[in-house]
Design a protein around this motif. Structure first.
Motif, mmCIF file in Angstrom:
data_model
loop_
_atom_site.group_PDB
_atom_site.id
_atom_site.type_symbol
_atom_site.label_atom_id
_atom_site.label_comp_id
_atom_site.label_asym_id
_atom_site.label_seq_id
_atom_site.Cartn_x
_atom_site.Cartn_y
_atom_site.Cartn_z
ATOM 1 N N GLY A 8 0.825 -1.200 0.000
ATOM 2 C CA GLY A 8 0.000 0.000 0.000
ATOM 3 C C GLY A 8 0.858 1.248 0.000
ATOM 4 N N VAL A 9 0.425 2.234 -0.766
ATOM 5 C CA VAL A 9 1.090 3.534 -0.767
ATOM 6 C C VAL A 9 0.009 4.597 -0.619
ATOM 7 C CG1 VAL A 9 2.583 5.155 -1.999
ATOM 8 C CG2 VAL A 9 2.918 2.708 -2.314
ATOM 9 N N ALA A 10 0.095 5.390 0.432
ATOM 10 C CA ALA A 10 -0.859 6.476 0.644
ATOM 11 C C ALA A 10 -0.566 7.580 -0.357
ATOM 12 C CB ALA A 10 -0.756 6.999 2.065
ATOM 13 N N VAL A 11 -1.567 7.941 -1.146
ATOM 14 C CA VAL A 11 -1.374 9.000 -2.146
ATOM 15 C C VAL A 11 -2.455 10.057 -2.021
ATOM 16 C CG1 VAL A 11 -0.164 7.565 -3.852
ATOM 17 C CG2 VAL A 11 -2.628 7.741 -3.947
ATOM 18 N N PHE A 13 -1.724 12.737 -4.261
ATOM 19 C CA PHE A 13 -1.268 13.353 -5.494
ATOM 20 C C PHE A 13 -0.477 14.634 -5.241
ATOM 21 C CE2 PHE A 13 -5.232 11.007 -6.372
ATOM 22 C CZ PHE A 13 -4.649 9.935 -7.031
ATOM 23 N N SER A 14 0.205 14.683 -4.095
ATOM 24 C CA SER A 14 1.097 15.794 -3.764
ATOM 25 C C SER A 14 2.535 15.347 -4.041
ATOM 26 C CB SER A 14 0.961 16.150 -2.285
ATOM 27 O OG SER A 14 1.450 15.089 -1.483
ATOM 28 N N SER A 15 3.470 16.287 -3.932
ATOM 29 C CA SER A 15 4.879 15.933 -4.156
ATOM 30 C C SER A 15 5.373 14.953 -3.091
ATOM 31 C CB SER A 15 5.753 17.186 -4.182
ATOM 32 O OG SER A 15 5.662 17.870 -2.955
ATOM 33 N N CYS A 16 4.875 15.082 -1.846
ATOM 34 C CA CYS A 16 5.280 14.159 -0.780
ATOM 35 C C CYS A 16 4.804 12.735 -1.065
ATOM 36 C CB CYS A 16 4.717 14.612 0.567
ATOM 37 S SG CYS A 16 5.362 16.182 1.140
ATOM 38 N N SER A 17 3.586 12.603 -1.567
ATOM 39 C CA SER A 17 3.093 11.248 -1.841
ATOM 40 C C SER A 17 3.781 10.662 -3.077
ATOM 41 C CB SER A 17 1.568 11.216 -1.971
ATOM 42 O OG SER A 17 1.110 11.811 -3.155
ATOM 43 N N ASN A 39 -6.044 6.277 -1.483
ATOM 44 C CA ASN A 39 -6.381 7.702 -1.465
ATOM 45 C C ASN A 39 -7.539 7.907 -0.495
ATOM 46 O OD1 ASN A 39 -8.238 9.987 -3.190
ATOM 47 N ND2 ASN A 39 -6.104 10.467 -2.810
ATOM 48 N N VAL A 40 -7.413 8.910 0.370
ATOM 49 C CA VAL A 40 -8.477 9.197 1.327
ATOM 50 C C VAL A 40 -9.027 10.590 1.040
ATOM 51 C CG1 VAL A 40 -9.128 9.397 3.749
ATOM 52 C CG2 VAL A 40 -7.344 7.773 3.078
ATOM 53 N N LEU A 41 -10.318 10.633 0.727
ATOM 54 C CA LEU A 41 -11.001 11.904 0.503
ATOM 55 C C LEU A 41 -11.712 12.303 1.784
ATOM 56 C CD1 LEU A 41 -12.535 11.263 -3.041
ATOM 57 C CD2 LEU A 41 -10.465 12.528 -2.468
ATOM 58 N N VAL A 125 3.329 2.398 2.821
ATOM 59 C CA VAL A 125 4.335 3.447 2.655
ATOM 60 C C VAL A 125 3.586 4.774 2.523
ATOM 61 C CG1 VAL A 125 6.212 4.321 1.206
ATOM 62 C CG2 VAL A 125 5.888 1.842 1.467
ATOM 63 N N LEU A 126 4.044 5.779 3.270
ATOM 64 C CA LEU A 126 3.414 7.083 3.138
ATOM 65 C C LEU A 126 4.450 8.177 3.255
ATOM 66 C CD1 LEU A 126 1.536 8.202 6.320
ATOM 67 C CD2 LEU A 126 2.567 5.984 6.246
ATOM 68 N N GLY A 127 4.119 9.321 2.694
ATOM 69 C CA GLY A 127 5.013 10.462 2.743
ATOM 70 C C GLY A 127 4.758 11.284 3.991
ATOM 71 N N ASN A 128 5.693 12.173 4.267
ATOM 72 C CA ASN A 128 5.611 13.050 5.425
ATOM 73 C C ASN A 128 5.550 14.478 4.904
ATOM 74 O OD1 ASN A 128 6.279 14.715 7.611
ATOM 75 N ND2 ASN A 128 7.423 13.078 8.591
#
Length: 163
Positions: A8-11, A13-17, A39-41, A125-128
């Motif tokens: 899983g990758v949290a996205v 659609f930002s530069s961090c993701s 993706n979480v809305l 995996v997720l971005g900060n």
């Protein structure tokens, strides 16, 4: 981990993701794995009956060919950027991974943890975003919450521009 893992990758659609997505592709994904973009809305009042049904368990898994279609993305209320689509298309062909998208509705912290059980995922995996200490206290850190509450291994990819 065995063949055909679900990564899983949290996205959002930002530069961090995108950075987290690239990291997952370069360091974790192998031929035959499923790369599942989560993706979480935000919680909202969705008119379409399908979206009302999906608020509890999330959307069905959406294949890469479908979420590259503008009609499909409009239906789900998402706006993937061209750069992210290029990254996943390249991964699908070069790494021979199966790319899917799953959309959840609600609080990102809770829904990312729920995704692990609903899908189920082998890792996440997720971005900060790199919030400062004050903003982190006020807004809360999604990555911190997920690391402490997620039932699978979690990797947080820190953006290079946030030290």
């Amino acid at each position: 981990m065995e063949e055909g893992r679900k990564i899983g990758v949290a996205v959002d659609f930002s530069s961090c993701s995108r950075k987290a997505l690239e990291w997952a592709i370069n360091n974790v994904a192998r031929k035959g794995d499923h790369l599942i973009l989560v993706n979480v809305l935000p919680q909202g009042h969705y008119e379409e009956t399908e979206m009302q049904l999906w608020q509890a368990t999330g959307s069905p898994l959406i294949p890469l060919t479908e979420f590259c279609d503008s009609h499909v993305t409009k239906k789900y209320g998402i706006k993937p950027d061209p750069e992210t689509l290029d990254i996943v298309n390249l991964a699908a062909t070069q790494k021979e991974v199966i790319v899917l998208l799953k959309i959840f509705y609600g609080d990102a912290r809770e829904k990312l943890c729920e995704a692990v059980d609903h899908i189920p995922l082998n890792c996440l995996v997720l971005g900060n975003r790199g919030l400062g200490k004050i903003k982190r206290v006020i807004l809360g850190s999604v990555s911190n919450y997920v690391v402490n509450n997620c039932p699978c291994p979690v990797t947080v990819v820190k953006s290079a521009d946030h030290s």
